[in-house]
Each structure stands twice: as C-alpha cells, then as structure tokens.
Design a protein around this motif. Structure first.
Motif, PDB file in Angstrom:
ATOM      1  N   ARG A  28     -55.766 -76.984 -35.711  1.00  0.00           N
ATOM      2  CA  ARG A  28     -57.170 -76.594 -35.544  1.00  0.00           C
ATOM      3  C   ARG A  28     -58.048 -77.577 -36.300  1.00  0.00           C
ATOM      4  O   ARG A  28     -57.784 -77.893 -37.460  1.00  0.00           O
ATOM      5  N   SER A  29     -59.099 -78.063 -35.660  1.00  0.00           N
ATOM      6  CA  SER A  29     -59.819 -79.227 -36.197  1.00  0.00           C
ATOM      7  C   SER A  29     -60.434 -79.012 -37.573  1.00  0.00           C
ATOM      8  O   SER A  29     -60.521 -79.940 -38.355  1.00  0.00           O
ATOM      9  N   ASN A  30     -60.846 -77.784 -37.908  1.00  0.00           N
ATOM     10  CA  ASN A  30     -61.468 -77.582 -39.215  1.00  0.00           C
ATOM     11  C   ASN A  30     -60.474 -77.143 -40.299  1.00  0.00           C
ATOM     12  O   ASN A  30     -60.871 -76.734 -41.382  1.00  0.00           O
ATOM     13  N   ALA A  31     -59.170 -77.210 -39.974  1.00  0.00           N
ATOM     14  CA  ALA A  31     -58.169 -76.773 -40.961  1.00  0.00           C
ATOM     15  C   ALA A  31     -58.018 -77.830 -42.056  1.00  0.00           C
ATOM     16  O   ALA A  31     -58.117 -79.023 -41.795  1.00  0.00           O
ATOM     17  N   THR A  32     -57.776 -77.342 -43.271  1.00  0.00           N
ATOM     18  CA  THR A  32     -57.535 -78.278 -44.375  1.00  0.00           C
ATOM     19  C   THR A  32     -56.079 -78.156 -44.767  1.00  0.00           C
ATOM     20  O   THR A  32     -55.563 -77.069 -44.988  1.00  0.00           O
ATOM     21  N   THR A  33     -55.398 -79.280 -44.806  1.00  0.00           N
ATOM     22  CA  THR A  33     -53.978 -79.260 -45.153  1.00  0.00           C
ATOM     23  C   THR A  33     -53.629 -80.598 -45.779  1.00  0.00           C
ATOM     24  O   THR A  33     -54.225 -81.626 -45.457  1.00  0.00           O
ATOM     25  N   LYS A  34     -52.665 -80.558 -46.697  1.00  0.00           N
ATOM     26  CA  LYS A  34     -52.292 -81.771 -47.419  1.00  0.00           C
ATOM     27  C   LYS A  34     -51.735 -82.824 -46.474  1.00  0.00           C
ATOM     28  O   LYS A  34     -52.131 -83.983 -46.507  1.00  0.00           O
ATOM     29  N   THR A  35     -50.796 -82.403 -45.623  1.00  0.00           N
ATOM     30  CA  THR A  35     -50.178 -83.344 -44.694  1.00  0.00           C
ATOM     31  C   THR A  35     -50.002 -82.682 -43.340  1.00  0.00           C
ATOM     32  O   THR A  35     -49.776 -81.475 -43.265  1.00  0.00           O
ATOM     33  N   THR A  36     -50.130 -83.468 -42.283  1.00  0.00           N
ATOM     34  CA  THR A  36     -49.936 -82.930 -40.938  1.00  0.00           C
ATOM     35  C   THR A  36     -48.562 -83.342 -40.387  1.00  0.00           C
ATOM     36  O   THR A  36     -48.318 -83.224 -39.198  1.00  0.00           O
ATOM     37  N   ILE A  37     -47.697 -83.791 -41.273  1.00  0.00           N
ATOM     38  CA  ILE A  37     -46.338 -84.159 -40.856  1.00  0.00           C
ATOM     39  C   ILE A  37     -45.422 -82.936 -40.965  1.00  0.00           C
ATOM     40  O   ILE A  37     -45.421 -82.244 -41.995  1.00  0.00           O
ATOM     41  N   ARG A  38     -44.716 -82.652 -39.898  1.00  0.00           N
ATOM     42  CA  ARG A  38     -43.767 -81.541 -39.874  1.00  0.00           C
ATOM     43  C   ARG A  38     -42.517 -81.989 -39.125  1.00  0.00           C
ATOM     44  O   ARG A  38     -42.574 -82.909 -38.300  1.00  0.00           O
ATOM     45  N   THR A  39     -41.394 -81.287 -39.393  1.00  0.00           N
ATOM     46  CA  THR A  39     -40.141 -81.576 -38.696  1.00  0.00           C
ATOM     47  C   THR A  39     -39.765 -80.402 -37.795  1.00  0.00           C
ATOM     48  O   THR A  39     -39.735 -79.253 -38.246  1.00  0.00           O
ATOM     49  N   ILE A  40     -39.521 -80.719 -36.538  1.00  0.00           N
ATOM     50  CA  ILE A  40     -39.135 -79.697 -35.559  1.00  0.00           C
ATOM     51  C   ILE A  40     -37.649 -79.872 -35.240  1.00  0.00           C
ATOM     52  O   ILE A  40     -37.215 -80.956 -34.870  1.00  0.00           O
ATOM     53  N   PHE A  41     -36.897 -78.788 -35.409  1.00  0.00           N
ATOM     54  CA  PHE A  41     -35.446 -78.853 -35.210  1.00  0.00           C
ATOM     55  C   PHE A  41     -35.059 -78.579 -33.757  1.00  0.00           C
ATOM     56  O   PHE A  41     -34.086 -79.128 -33.254  1.00  0.00           O
ATOM     57  N   SER A  42     -35.791 -77.692 -33.095  1.00  0.00           N
ATOM     58  CA  SER A  42     -35.511 -77.470 -31.670  1.00  0.00           C
ATOM     59  C   SER A  42     -36.778 -77.019 -30.962  1.00  0.00           C
ATOM     60  O   SER A  42     -37.660 -76.395 -31.574  1.00  0.00           O
TER      61      SER A  42
END
Lengths: 245, 245
Positions: free
Chosen positions: B158-172
C-alpha cells in the motif's frame, strides 16, 4: 400476461421463513418487494413450498404473473439489484399459464448437513448442525433406507400441524460422508411440516444406539410423534431441488 | 506467570480488522474482552500479525501472559463462552516465556479464494471474490511461480505504508482449481501491508492478458505500485497458517 418461474438461492438465517407473516421479515416479503420495485408492478409469488425460519435453499422455485415488458432473459438483473445479498435469483423463464410452483411439483430434494467432529468451524455457524456424538454411519444408512417407499409419516410431523393426510412417498433417502461432515439426502413427492428435521433427529438417535431399526420401522407405520427424535435445528437444512414434468 | 498461545479461527466480515482501534470494533478488542471475562484478569494479546478489515483466519496465532489458575487444557471453554459466534479459540497451550506470536513466526501462509464462474452463490458472499472474467489458468500459475524467491516487493505494498524494508522471501506461490473456484496459496517469511491482495490483483490482470510475465518480473524488481494491479477485496483472503520453530 406472462407466468414467470424463478429459481432462487437464499440463506435463511436472517428470515422468519419463506411465507409472509406479521411477526418477522419473510423471504416472500423481501422478494415481492424487490419484484415490485424492479417491474413497477405488484405481484404475489407462489413457492414450491414454504421453508421454515433459518432453512436455506439452493434451488427454491417460485412463480408469479406479470404484465412486464422486460425480456424474461434480463429479468433477474433488476430483481437481484433490489434483493439483499442473502437472496438471489439464479434464473428466470416464462412458463405455461397453468404452471403452479407448488401444485405442479413432482419431487423435492432436501439435504441436511451435519458436522460430526470435535472442531466446529465458525464458517459453519448457522449453516451446518454441530453434532459431536459418536455415530454408526452404516447404521445411519440402514435407517435411511427404511424411509424409502410410501409410509404414514404421522410420527414425523409437528404435533400441532393440520394436514389432510400424513402419507408420503420417499424416492431416495441416504447419508454421505466426507471427513467429519455427514450429509443426509432425501427426495420425495412431498414433505410434512418439520418432517425432514424430525427424520434427521430420529436417525441420529439410531446412529447413537438410542433407537433400533425396529423402532424406526414401527414409527414409519403411523407411529406417535412422541416416540420419534427431536426436531433438529433448521440451520443444517437446505432445499436442494424441485422437479417438474 | 504463564505465556499462553491460542490458535483462533474467525470470520473477519463484521470487524474493522484484528488490531484494536478507535473507529470500529476489532477482533483484538472482542478477544481481549472475552479473555478478561473468562479469567477475571486484564490481558493484552499479541497476534502473529494484523489482518485487515474483512479478512478471515483459519489459524491465527496469538499469545498473552496470565496468572490464571485455570488449567491450560480447559482454557478455551470459558473464553469461547464469552466470544461471539464468528470468533473461536481452536486450541490453547502454554509456551516458553520467550515466545512472541509475531517475532517468533517463521512462515505464514495465506489463501485467496476466487469464484470464476457465472453463478455466484449467496453462500459465498463476503467469503469469496466474484471474478467472472475469462482467466488463463496456466498463465496464472506461471506468474505465481515468478513470485517465489526473495524480491523487493515495493510495487506490492500500500503506497502510504511505512516499513523498514520491502524485501521479503516467498517459499511457495501457486493456484489450485476446483470447478469454477480458483484458490491462490502463498507462503512467505512475512508480508507487507496489502501485499497478498495486490499480488492477487496483479496476477488476475496477467490471467486476463492485461499484463505479461515480463511485466510481473519487472514489478518484482522493486517496481512501482502504480504499475501493479488493484488491491482486491479482503473478502477472499484467509490467514491459513503460521509456522514456528
């Protein structure tokens, strides 16, 4: 003048049954209001049969007479527009003027859904009966099989109901199972008031060993309501199908 | 002092999401009130993660600290007594004092349910997304497969979200189909705000031929939110499972 036949799906939870009444909102009242708004015409619908408060339908059939000029194949769109999200017209077609949803019906099928496990899901609330007692599934089906044929269902009708005859013919009656879910399927030429729910309540007592197959046979011979099982909750009952010639 | 871990099932339809807030009834508020009444003790629950308004859960995990003397194996009974019928505790167990439902979580699985036929059922209202457009199922799965691995999901938050990093790992990440129903399954080490709903909205555009596999690849490389699909309705989203060591 056209005679229009609608097939409806509804969740009965929020309604006081199909039939219009003073003390509660009925599916009939909501449906007729929606049709009146959609067609700008006051109509009265005739259902294949009433369903009680809390009972659901996959394919309830109703008919009504109208002078609308909206093409029948487009009719469900404006009606659905005025219906709440728990009632929906699945199809509409023009039928012979002599067609009557109730009187022309030849067979009706109900299903009754039971959850027989230990972890009843919130998603099954108001839609499935929670019945956590140990059941003998083979015995349930032996009992269900006895229901087939023509019997005096006097033991399986709400005690204060008035009806000309308590004799009905059942074409099929059986249970299916998938995991912890058990479904009772019954098709007949007609059903008495509360009949399916009392049959299920009685068969569940058989499945728990509290009634015998002989008890069921006796009840099917014009037995006494007091000897049959209790009327189970409407929440597990679905009008599955109505068949016409 | 004990640390109690609960597994919850809930229908999110009537709630403003999991997290307690001023403008609407949250699952957290209802759950904490039920625990307070059941244990006569004020507690604060920590969930594995928030779920948005209208999102459901099959197995949400929460924990809380308590001095209750009620045996843990009996704890769910009084809590469920005070819960409404759309929220239920499935199990309760005592866990190490260091356990934190959110911080200790290693994997989360969500499913997203879609009805891709022409006759949307009233029984699927608020529980399944109605998406009647023609979809290329094989292409959907090719796109879903691209999601697997570690990516910068900047385009899927969501464009107004604040988060440290937008990197995530998807397993399946894959779709299954049964009749007219399509279900998207995704397991990852964590999810950004609205991430699953934006992924589904984007993959549906791929399935309709409005985006290409190359477009998806580009979006997964820290692309722009505006280039991704819309955030689909919360009604089809279910928190399926949370895994811990």
């Amino acid at each position: 003048m056209q005679n229009i036949c609608l097939v409806l799906e509804y969740i009965g939870t929020n309604y006081a049954g199909f039939q219009r009444q003073k003390n509660g909102l009925s599916i009939q009242e909501v449906l007729e209001n929606a049709i009146n708004l959609a067609l700008s015409e006051k109509v009265k619908v005739t259902p294949s049969g009433r369903t009680d408060a809390g009972v659901h339908a996959y394919n309830q059939v109703v008919n009504f007479f109208t002078n609308t000029t909206i093409p029948v194949e487009k009719l469900k769109i404006p009606i659905n527009f005025y219906l709440p999200k728990d009632i929906r017209v699945k199809s509409a077609k023009a039928v012979d003027l002599s067609f009557n949803s109730r009187k022309s019906a030849k067979k009706k099928t109900y299903v009754y859904k039971i959850y027989n496990g230990q972890n009843f899901s919130v998603f099954d609330e108001d839609r499935v009966l929670y019945y956590p007692y140990k059941l003998d599934f083979d015995l349930l089906n032996k009992g269900a099989d006895l229901i087939c044929g023509t019997h005096d269902f006097n033991a399986f009708v709400r005690s204060n109901a008035t009806t000309k005859t308590t004799i009905r013919t059942i074409f099929s009656s059986y249970f299916t199972r998938e995991g912890d879910y058990i479904v009772y399927h019954i098709t007949g030429n007609g059903f008495l008031y509360n009949m399916v729910r009392i049959l299920v309540g009685t068969l569940l007592l058989l499945g728990r060993g509290k009634l015998s197959l002989d008890d069921i046979k006796e009840l099917l011979n014009g037995g006494n309501r007091a000897q049959a099982g209790k009327t189970v909750s409407p929440c597990g009952l679905y009008l599955e199908n109505v068949e016409y010639d």
